[in-house]
Every structure is written in C-alpha cells, then in structure tokens.
Design a protein around this motif. Structure first.
Motif, short mmCIF file in Angstrom:
data_model
loop_
_atom_site.label_atom_id
_atom_site.label_comp_id
_atom_site.label_asym_id
_atom_site.label_seq_id
_atom_site.Cartn_x
_atom_site.Cartn_y
_atom_site.Cartn_z
N ILE A 159 0.83 -1.21 0.00
CA ILE A 159 0.00 0.00 0.00
C ILE A 159 0.87 1.25 0.00
O ILE A 159 0.63 2.19 -0.77
CB ILE A 159 -0.99 -0.02 1.18
CG1 ILE A 159 -2.02 -1.12 0.89
CG2 ILE A 159 -1.67 1.33 1.38
CD1 ILE A 159 -3.04 -1.35 1.94
N ASN A 160 1.93 1.27 0.83
CA ASN A 160 2.86 2.40 0.79
C ASN A 160 3.50 2.53 -0.58
O ASN A 160 3.71 3.63 -1.08
CB ASN A 160 3.94 2.23 1.84
CG ASN A 160 3.57 2.95 3.14
OD1 ASN A 160 2.68 3.80 3.15
ND2 ASN A 160 4.23 2.60 4.22
N LYS A 161 3.80 1.38 -1.23
CA LYS A 161 4.45 1.42 -2.54
C LYS A 161 3.49 1.97 -3.59
O LYS A 161 3.86 2.80 -4.43
CB LYS A 161 4.94 0.04 -2.94
CG LYS A 161 6.27 -0.27 -2.24
CD LYS A 161 6.93 -1.51 -2.77
CE LYS A 161 8.18 -1.79 -1.95
NZ LYS A 161 8.31 -3.18 -1.58
N LEU A 162 2.25 1.51 -3.53
CA LEU A 162 1.25 1.97 -4.51
C LEU A 162 0.98 3.47 -4.36
O LEU A 162 0.81 4.19 -5.33
CB LEU A 162 -0.05 1.19 -4.37
CG LEU A 162 -0.05 -0.23 -4.93
CD1 LEU A 162 -1.40 -0.89 -4.65
CD2 LEU A 162 0.23 -0.24 -6.43
N LEU A 163 0.91 3.90 -3.10
CA LEU A 163 0.59 5.31 -2.85
C LEU A 163 1.83 6.20 -2.94
O LEU A 163 1.71 7.41 -2.97
CB LEU A 163 -0.04 5.47 -1.46
CG LEU A 163 -1.38 4.77 -1.21
CD1 LEU A 163 -1.80 4.95 0.24
CD2 LEU A 163 -2.46 5.31 -2.14
N GLY A 164 3.01 5.56 -2.96
CA GLY A 164 4.25 6.33 -2.96
C GLY A 164 4.47 7.05 -1.64
O GLY A 164 5.10 8.09 -1.57
N THR A 165 3.90 6.50 -0.56
CA THR A 165 4.04 7.14 0.75
C THR A 165 4.97 6.33 1.64
O THR A 165 5.35 5.21 1.31
CB THR A 165 2.67 7.23 1.46
OG1 THR A 165 2.06 5.93 1.44
CG2 THR A 165 1.76 8.22 0.78
N GLN A 166 5.35 6.91 2.76
CA GLN A 166 6.16 6.19 3.74
C GLN A 166 5.49 6.36 5.10
O GLN A 166 6.02 7.01 6.00
CB GLN A 166 7.58 6.74 3.77
CG GLN A 166 8.32 6.47 2.47
CD GLN A 166 9.80 6.65 2.62
OE1 GLN A 166 10.24 7.64 3.18
NE2 GLN A 166 10.57 5.70 2.12
N ILE A 167 4.31 5.78 5.20
CA ILE A 167 3.53 5.94 6.44
C ILE A 167 3.70 4.69 7.30
O ILE A 167 3.65 3.58 6.81
CB ILE A 167 2.04 6.14 6.10
CG1 ILE A 167 1.86 7.39 5.25
CG2 ILE A 167 1.20 6.23 7.37
CD1 ILE A 167 0.46 7.56 4.70
N LEU A 168 3.92 4.91 8.61
CA LEU A 168 3.91 3.79 9.55
C LEU A 168 2.45 3.53 9.92
O LEU A 168 1.96 3.99 10.94
CB LEU A 168 4.70 4.16 10.80
CG LEU A 168 6.21 4.00 10.73
CD1 LEU A 168 6.86 4.70 11.90
CD2 LEU A 168 6.58 2.53 10.72
N TRP A 169 1.78 2.79 9.04
CA TRP A 169 0.33 2.67 9.17
C TRP A 169 -0.14 2.21 10.54
O TRP A 169 -0.98 2.84 11.16
CB TRP A 169 -0.22 1.74 8.09
CG TRP A 169 -0.28 2.39 6.76
CD1 TRP A 169 0.63 2.27 5.76
CD2 TRP A 169 -1.30 3.28 6.29
NE1 TRP A 169 0.24 3.03 4.68
CE2 TRP A 169 -0.94 3.65 4.97
CE3 TRP A 169 -2.47 3.79 6.83
CZ2 TRP A 169 -1.71 4.51 4.21
CZ3 TRP A 169 -3.25 4.64 6.07
CH2 TRP A 169 -2.86 5.00 4.78
N THR A 170 0.42 1.08 10.99
CA THR A 170 -0.10 0.56 12.25
C THR A 170 0.67 1.12 13.45
O THR A 170 0.47 0.69 14.57
CB THR A 170 -0.05 -0.98 12.27
OG1 THR A 170 1.27 -1.39 11.88
CG2 THR A 170 -1.06 -1.56 11.31
N GLY A 171 1.53 2.10 13.21
CA GLY A 171 2.37 2.60 14.29
C GLY A 171 1.97 3.94 14.86
O GLY A 171 2.58 4.41 15.82
#
Lengths: 294, 336
Positions: free
Chosen positions: B179-191
């Motif tokens: 999901i981070n790769k598809l969105l081009g983001t670097q979010i710590l989603w569950t963090g």
C-alpha cells in the motif's frame, strides 16, 4: 417467478438503445471492474505472497515470481513451534460440533417460528435475534472465571459452548426465513392422508428442508470457523484453533514477522471456504439475506 | 411500503384469518394445540440459549458488584473481595482509581477513549459500508454480461476469516508493504494513531461491505421495474428516481442491514487486536474488557456489562426510533 417478469421488462427497451451509442454499458463495466479489483486484489496478493520466497517478502511485482513452497513447509514445521495440523483439526472439531448442535436444536425452533401460531412468537423471535447480536466479549469474562473454577479451561467444550451462543440464534433465524418459503401445502396433504403433525414433519418436511438446512449449516460453520475472540481467550496450546494460531505465528527468523508463512497459513484456511462459498453461491446469498427482506 | 403492513398482525397471534378456519371454536382449539407443540419445539433452543447466554450474563452482572481481591494501595495489605456496590462502575465511568483519577497508562484511564474509539469506528465504517454497499448493489442489480462474476467476487472478502483479513491487511499496510508502494508514501500505518485507525477502518470496510451490498441488492430486487419505467415516462431524473423510488422502497432492507452492521462493529475485536493490539488509541470496548480480565474478573465483569448495555441501547434506539424492524421481517408470514 419475479425474476422472469423482471428480465422480460428489461429486455423490452433494447431497440431504443440501439439508436445511438450509449455510454451507460461502458460505465457499468468500468464500475464492475473496480468492484472486482477491490474485492479480489487483497485476496490475490495473499496467494501471491504465500508462494513467494521469504527473501522477497516485500517484492511488489504484481505477478507471481520467486515461487517456492517453503512457506507451506514453515506453516507445518513443528520445530518452529507451529502446530498447524493440530490447529486445523481443532477448528474442524469446534466448528463441526458447534454447527451440529446448533442445527439439531435449532431446526425444531425454526419450524415452530415459521409454521405455528402461538403467543409470544414476536418476543421469542426478538430474544433469538438479540442473542445473535450479543457481544461475545460479555460472555468471555464470566466464562473465563467459570471455566477456570471447574477446570474446563483449554478444553473443547470451553470453546464449543460459547460458540453456540452466536451460531444457534443465527441458525434459527436463517432456517425460519427459509422455512417460511417452503411449499407447506404438502404437509397439509400428508395430514389429510392421515399423518400426525410429527409424522408430516419427519416424512415430508425434513427431506424438503434438507437444502435449506445444508445452506444454514454452511453459514453456521463459517461463523464458528472464523471465531477469534473466544478462542483466543479460552483455548490452550492443545485446543488452539486456526484463527488464533494465525494471529500468533512464529517464523524461521526470530523477532521478524513471518509474513510469507502467515499468508500461506491464511491461504490454507481460506481456499476451502472460498471454494465452498463459490460452489453454493446462490444458496449462501439467499441464506445471508433471508429475513432482512420479505 | 403499504404492502408490508400485514406483517404486524401476525405478532399478536390471534386468528386473524377466520375464513381459513371452519369455525371460531376449532380455530381456538387449533391455537391451543399449536401453542403446546410450539413450546415443545422451542424449549431446547431456549434452554440452551439460557445456559450459554443468560446464565453467563447474570454471572457477569453479579461479579460486577463484587470487589476484586488484591493489595490495598492505602494500607498495603492483601484484601479479600466482598460486596463492592457500584464501585466498579464508578471506577470505569468516572475513571476513578482509589478515589482519584486513574493515572495515564492504566486500563481505568482508557474507558472513555475506548468508548469514543468504538463509536468512531462504528459511525465511520457503517457510513462507508452503506455508501459503498449501495453503489455495489446498484451495479450488481444491472443486467450485463459477467454480472455473476461480480456477485461471486463480492463473496470472497466475506468468506475470509477476520483474523486472516487482519493479518493480510497488516502485511499490506506494513512500512515496506504494497500500500505504501502503490501510494508512494512512507507511512507507519499501524504505528501511529490516525493511520492505524484508518488501516483498521479500511480492513473492516473491505471485509464487510459485501454483506451490506448483498442485503441492499436483495432489497433492490424487490422493486418492480415498472415503477422505474413509469417514473421515466413522467420525466423523473436519475437522481429523483433514486431518492423518490429506490431509497424509500429499499429502506426496510437497508435499515436491517445497517442495524446488523452497527451492532457488529460495536463489538469489534479481531481487527484492532491483531493489527495494533489496541495500541495508538485503537482500543475498542471489547479489547478493554479482554485486557481487564487478567487484572481482575469483577472489574472486567463491570466493563463487559457496560459494553453489553451500550450495544443493547443502540439496538433499542434503532428498532424503536429508526424503524429497523428486524423482528417484524423475521416473523412475518410467507413472502409477497
């Protein structure tokens, strides 16, 4: 019957559409494709990852590559502390017995609710519906203490009894909706031919009700198979079910989430369910929506 | 709407169709034998439900008025339990520990935030599921080649166990995940708080929208095409047809679907428990109860009773004020 009239009226305006090119079908297909991708992409990704080498866990190539079966080996590797075969057996035992009990008991209640006129019918149905919506967490606390006191913690009955609390109401509710749509005239003819109500039930109605009962059994089994909260609290190493096992999986590398192995385990647990659901698709949809619409 | 009214009369169970009975007297007799027969058939179910639900609930309520045994922080001595009155409820509702506000980090300090999180999840997921489910149902109701493939596909998320869904989305929402790769983001989603909440909401919406869509579709299929044709002839726009015909006619099925989903999210446990363990303000009421079990049964009994009453209250509001007539739908006789 209603579908027949529906298709008849739907096919009628076709000549009108032919007059000019319409964007409507194209738009439908685009939206349908979005739904298809949205529903299937995560599932697809689980399977692709399940067959991918651990070293390439976060590979984002959309098609399968670095294919290996190692992850499935890890899943069943007892030296890593995984007892997945045991977990599968436990899930089959717990979900199987729960379904069986719920069906055997629930079928009578559903018959009464669908067919008989009696006082408090509304109240009984309300109670059963309320029970099906009951938060499982409200049962875990008292049962945790009760089962600890009587030494039932980690036994199969400790998992089966709470599971009945939500499978039985679901079973009764679904079966009642099915039963209401059955050709009950046959029961009356059987009674005219001299059967008692009990005989008419056993000899005429039960065989007729078999498909509905089977569908309900699938729904109940899936519900019990997917249960996590109760099993995570009341099971032991010996009675751990698959859902609990998947949530606490150990891989070859310590302190590293074994994503590929977990996806392999998820695939093993999910594929039989998906096949079952797709084979009985129509019936399952009927069972799911029964009761919500008249 | 008006065609569905006869559903109610069934509930009173008085013989409302005398023309089917030879006479009033025999109708009454039939009623009595049916009642006896019905109670025999219902008895096993009701007894079993009493054992697996009513008994534990009474147990939990009784426990909730008892004190948990433990060290008294004031005197330092071990104290046995005993009657606690409403102390446990004051502890949770007032977030009071030993006469003062519970220190941050204890379970006692998390009650209202868990309540808030639970309702936040409920409102957001149910709205998203209703909108998406409606959209899916409208597409599925259309006739086009491949429609059956779509109807099969929506059953796939539904049939995947929630625990597996949680692990699957945990993997996809991983830092290096797809999901981070598809969105081009670097979010710590569950963090962290909000990404974690959205990750949980998206997972839940993915898993349960199909259920909503199928229920709404079943409702849509009951609307005869003639009604739409007539509206078209009268010059109603697509939007008017949706708000004037589709919405009111599908409302009974929709309300039942929303009721079921609401009560289901209110008891949400699996997704946050597996994806975040309740960290970063994703603790729901169910997680709070489970965490409390190991710290004291009786106090857990109180918070589980509060959870149960909350769910009950919401269900009551739905049935009483919003017209989600699930029981009526279930007890009405025959279709059509």
């Amino acid at each position: 019957m209603s579908t027949a009239t529906a298709t008849a009226t739907r096919t009628a305006p076709v000549p009108m559409r032919r007059r000019s090119f319409s964007w409507a079908p194209a738009r439908t297909y685009i939206q349908a494709a979005i739904i298809l991708v949205w529903c299937l992409a995560p599932f697809y990704w689980m399977i692709v990852t399940a067959f991918r080498d651990t070293g390439y866990t976060f590979e984002s190539t959309p098609y399968p590559n670095h294919i290996t079966l190692d992850n499935f080996g890890t899943v069943f590797d007892e030296s890593l502390g995984n007892h997945f075969a045991r977990n599968l057996l436990n899930s089959v035992i717990v979900a199987g017995i729960t379904t069986l009990v719920a069906l055997v008991v629930g079928v009578f209640a559903a018959y009464a609710l669908a067919r008989l006129n009696f006082r408090f019918k509304f109240a009984v149905m309300g109670f059963i519906l309320g029970a099906s919506m009951f938060p499982g967490v409200a049962l875990v606390t008292p049962l945790f203490q009760l089962f600890t006191n009587i030494g039932w913690m980690g036994t199969y009955q400790a998992l089966i009894i709470p599971s009945i609390s939500f499978t039985l109401p679901l079973t009764v509710y679904t079966l009642t909706s099915f039963f209401r749509e059955m050709p009950w005239e046959l029961e009356e003819s059987a009674r005219i031919d001299g059967c008692t109500q009990g005989q008419a039930f056993r000899k005429v109605i039960l065989p007729l009700a078999a498909p509905a009962t089977f569908t309900t059994a699938i729904l109940a089994f899936i519900g019990a198979w997917n249960e996590f909260l109760i099993a995570s609290q009341l099971s032991s190493e010996q009675t751990k079910t698959v859902t609990v096992a998947i949530a606490s999986f150990t891989g070859a590398q310590p302190h590293q989430e074994p994503y590929t192995a977990v996806m392999a385990a998820g695939t093993i647990v999910t594929i039989p369910l998906v096949i079952l659901v797709l084979v009985f698709q129509r019936k399952i949809v009927a069972g799911l929506t029964a009761g919500a619409v008249k | 709407m008006s065609t569905e009214v006869p559903a109610r009369s069934e509930a009173t169970a008085t013989p409302t169709a005398p023309h089917r009975m030879p006479g009033r007297e025999s109708a009454d007799r039939k009623q009595v034998t049916q009642g006896r027969w019905a109670s025999m058939l219902l008895l096993p179910t009701l007894v079993l439900l009493a054992v697996v639900i009513v008994y534990p609930v009474i147990n939990a309520v009784t426990m909730s008025f008892q004190k948990d045994a433990g060290l008294n922080p004031v005197t330092g001595f071990f104290e046995q339990g005993g009657f606690a009155g409403i102390d446990n409820y004051v502890h949770w509702l007032g977030q009071q520990c030993n006469g003062q506000a519970c220190p941050p980090g204890t379970l006692g300090s998390e009650f209202w935030s868990a309540m808030g999180t639970t309702f936040f999840f409920t409102i957001v997921t149910v709205i998203l599921e209703t909108v998406l489910g409606f959209w899916m149902a409208i597409i599925m109701a259309r006739t086009f080649r491949g429609r059956s493939a779509i109807r099969a596909a929506v059953l796939v998320p539904w049939s995947i166990p929630t625990a597996v869904t949680a692990k699957l989305f945990f993997f996809m929402f991983a830092f290096e995940g797809i999901i981070n790769k598809l969105l081009g983001t670097q979010i710590l989603w569950t963090g962290s708080e909000w990404p974690a909440r959205w990750a949980i909401i998206i997972s839940d919406v993915w898993k349960t929208t199909p259920f909503m869509a199928l229920l709404i579709l079943a409702g849509l299929q009951l609307i005869p095409d003639e009604v739409y044709e007539a509206a078209k002839v009268d010059g109603a726009s697509a939007w008017q047809r949706f708000t004037q015909i589709t919405l009111p006619l599908v409302k009974p099925a929709l309300m039942v679907a929303i009721l079921f989903r609401t009560l289901d999210v209110l008891r949400m446990y699996d997704l946050p428990a597996i994806m975040t363990g309740g960290a970063n303000n994703t603790t729901t009421l169910s997680i709070l109860v489970v965490d409390q079990i190991r710290e004291g049964f009786n106090s857990a009994g109180a918070v589980s009773t509060i959870t149960f009453l909350t769910v009950f209250l919401v269900a009551f509001i739905f049935v009483r004020f919003l017209g989600a007539n699930a029981v009526g739908a279930a007890t009405s006789s025959g279709k059509k």
